[in-house]
Design a protein around this motif. Structure first.
Motif, short mmCIF file in Angstrom:
data_model
loop_
_atom_site.label_atom_id
_atom_site.label_comp_id
_atom_site.label_asym_id
_atom_site.label_seq_id
_atom_site.Cartn_x
_atom_site.Cartn_y
_atom_site.Cartn_z
N LYS A 111 2.13 -1.44 -1.38
CA LYS A 111 2.00 -2.43 -0.29
C LYS A 111 3.43 -3.05 -0.09
O LYS A 111 4.02 -3.39 -0.86
N ASN A 142 9.71 4.08 -2.44
CA ASN A 142 8.46 5.06 -2.76
C ASN A 142 8.78 5.74 -3.88
O ASN A 142 7.80 6.70 -4.20
N SER A 194 -0.56 5.98 0.69
CA SER A 194 -1.41 5.61 1.91
C SER A 194 -2.15 4.23 1.53
O SER A 194 -2.78 3.82 2.59
N ALA A 197 2.17 0.12 3.59
CA ALA A 197 2.91 0.66 4.72
C ALA A 197 4.23 -0.04 4.67
O ALA A 197 4.53 -0.86 3.80
N TYR A 198 5.27 0.66 5.60
CA TYR A 198 6.60 0.01 5.77
C TYR A 198 6.65 -1.21 6.80
O TYR A 198 5.81 -1.08 7.70
#
Length: 308
Positions: A111, A142, A194, A197-198
């Motif tokens: 997140k 990531n 998934s 998000a960025y």
């Protein structure tokens, strides 16, 4: 002795560098930033801590140029750590350390990947965030997770209050997993991207208040950009106004269909969208701090319109 090159800045950089030193890691070099005179420097200095321990410090504008890459390569570090360092590191640097390059990120990955994760978590109304130590790749935030520590976000916490807790979480997570990293026994878990998000960086102008939003949404913005950040802003009867601290008033209905600001006794209120009401605890008009008494002396008891 385990060795490391550390890229670090801000309070998280200071506390995590202190953890490495406490565990006997040899810090061959610290790469940091030169303080920007136009920035509000409210945080501690990595360079100062490094100097106290006779660690060399460099502050290149671009760490990915050959001069810095060659210097780090010559040191042959076991690890490379990034603790709130602001520049992206490319593969030529990330591939240097023998045992891996790791970053401490201020959210519970996956997140809130990307910029200013503490501020975004508050804006989005999260009740929890934290710090995550993960392996670095060229794509930010990531890589596989080594450790993470959660902290609560209370309903009236400001960004600075949450950031201090996130700093403690970073220290706890690194202190817990560092012995295993040094021994080579640390486990890591791939992120499920998934589930997050960025998020991009934020500018001062992103603090403009839309008073037709509900009180909770506005309250989250106000506390997310409260000082030392630029603050949430609006206009009151055509005058510039900054809202610095607020509190959602439960079970009250606004008396008007458009946003108004008023003070009663020692308390000030803003009527927001959906009939919701926000109590304003700290505010400025035309750059001057105000309270209920000074506001009533200037504007009287008549509600004043908010926003454009």
């Amino acid at each position: 002795m385990t060795s490391a090159v550390v890229f670090a800045y801000h309070n998280v950089g200071v506390r995590c560098l202190a953890v490495l030193l406490a565990h006997g890691v040899k810090i061959s070099l610290v790469v940091s930033h030169t303080d920007n005179p136009d920035e509000n420097i409210w945080f501690d200095s990595v360079a100062k801590l490094a100097k106290e321990h006779d660690i060399p410090v460099i502050t290149p504008d671009d760490p990915n140029l050959p001069e810095t890459i060659n210097r780090i390569s010559a040191l042959k570090p076991d690890f490379l750590f990034s603790f709130y360092y602001r520049n992206m590191l490319k593969a030529d640097i990330l591939n240097i350390p023998k045992l891996g390059a790791l970053n401490m990120h201020g959210s519970l990955l996956p997140k809130y990947r990307g910029r200013v994760p503490v501020n975004w978590a508050i804006i989005k109304g999260e009740t929890e965030t934290g710090s995550t130590l993960h392996y670095m790749t060229e794509k930010p935030d990531n890589g596989a997770i080594v450790d993470q520590q959660a902290i609560p976000i209370l309903p009236n916490d400001t960004a600075m209050e949450v950031f201090h807790k996130v700093t403690c979480a970073a220290e706890i997570a690194l202190n817990r997993c560092l012995p295993d990293l040094i021994r080579g026994t640390a486990k890591s878990t791939q992120q499920d991207l998934s589930k997050g998000a960025y998020f991009s960086g934020r500018r001062a102008e992103d603090g403009k208040i839309d008073w037709f939003n509900d009180a909770t949404t506005i309250h989250n913005l106000i506390r997310a950009v409260a000082p030392p950040y630029p603050g949430a802003y609006t206009t009151l009867s055509g005058k510039p106004m900054r809202i610095l601290r607020s509190m959602v008033v439960p079970q009250q209905n606004a008396q008007h269909t458009v946003p108004f600001f008023y003070c009663v006794g020692e308390k000030c209120f803003a009527e927001c969208g959906n009939g919701s009401v926000l109590r304003i605890l700290d505010f400025e008009i035309d750059g001057e701090p105000q309270n209920a008494a000074s506001f009533i002396a200037q504007f009287g008891a008549t509600p004043q319109s908010l926003g454009s």
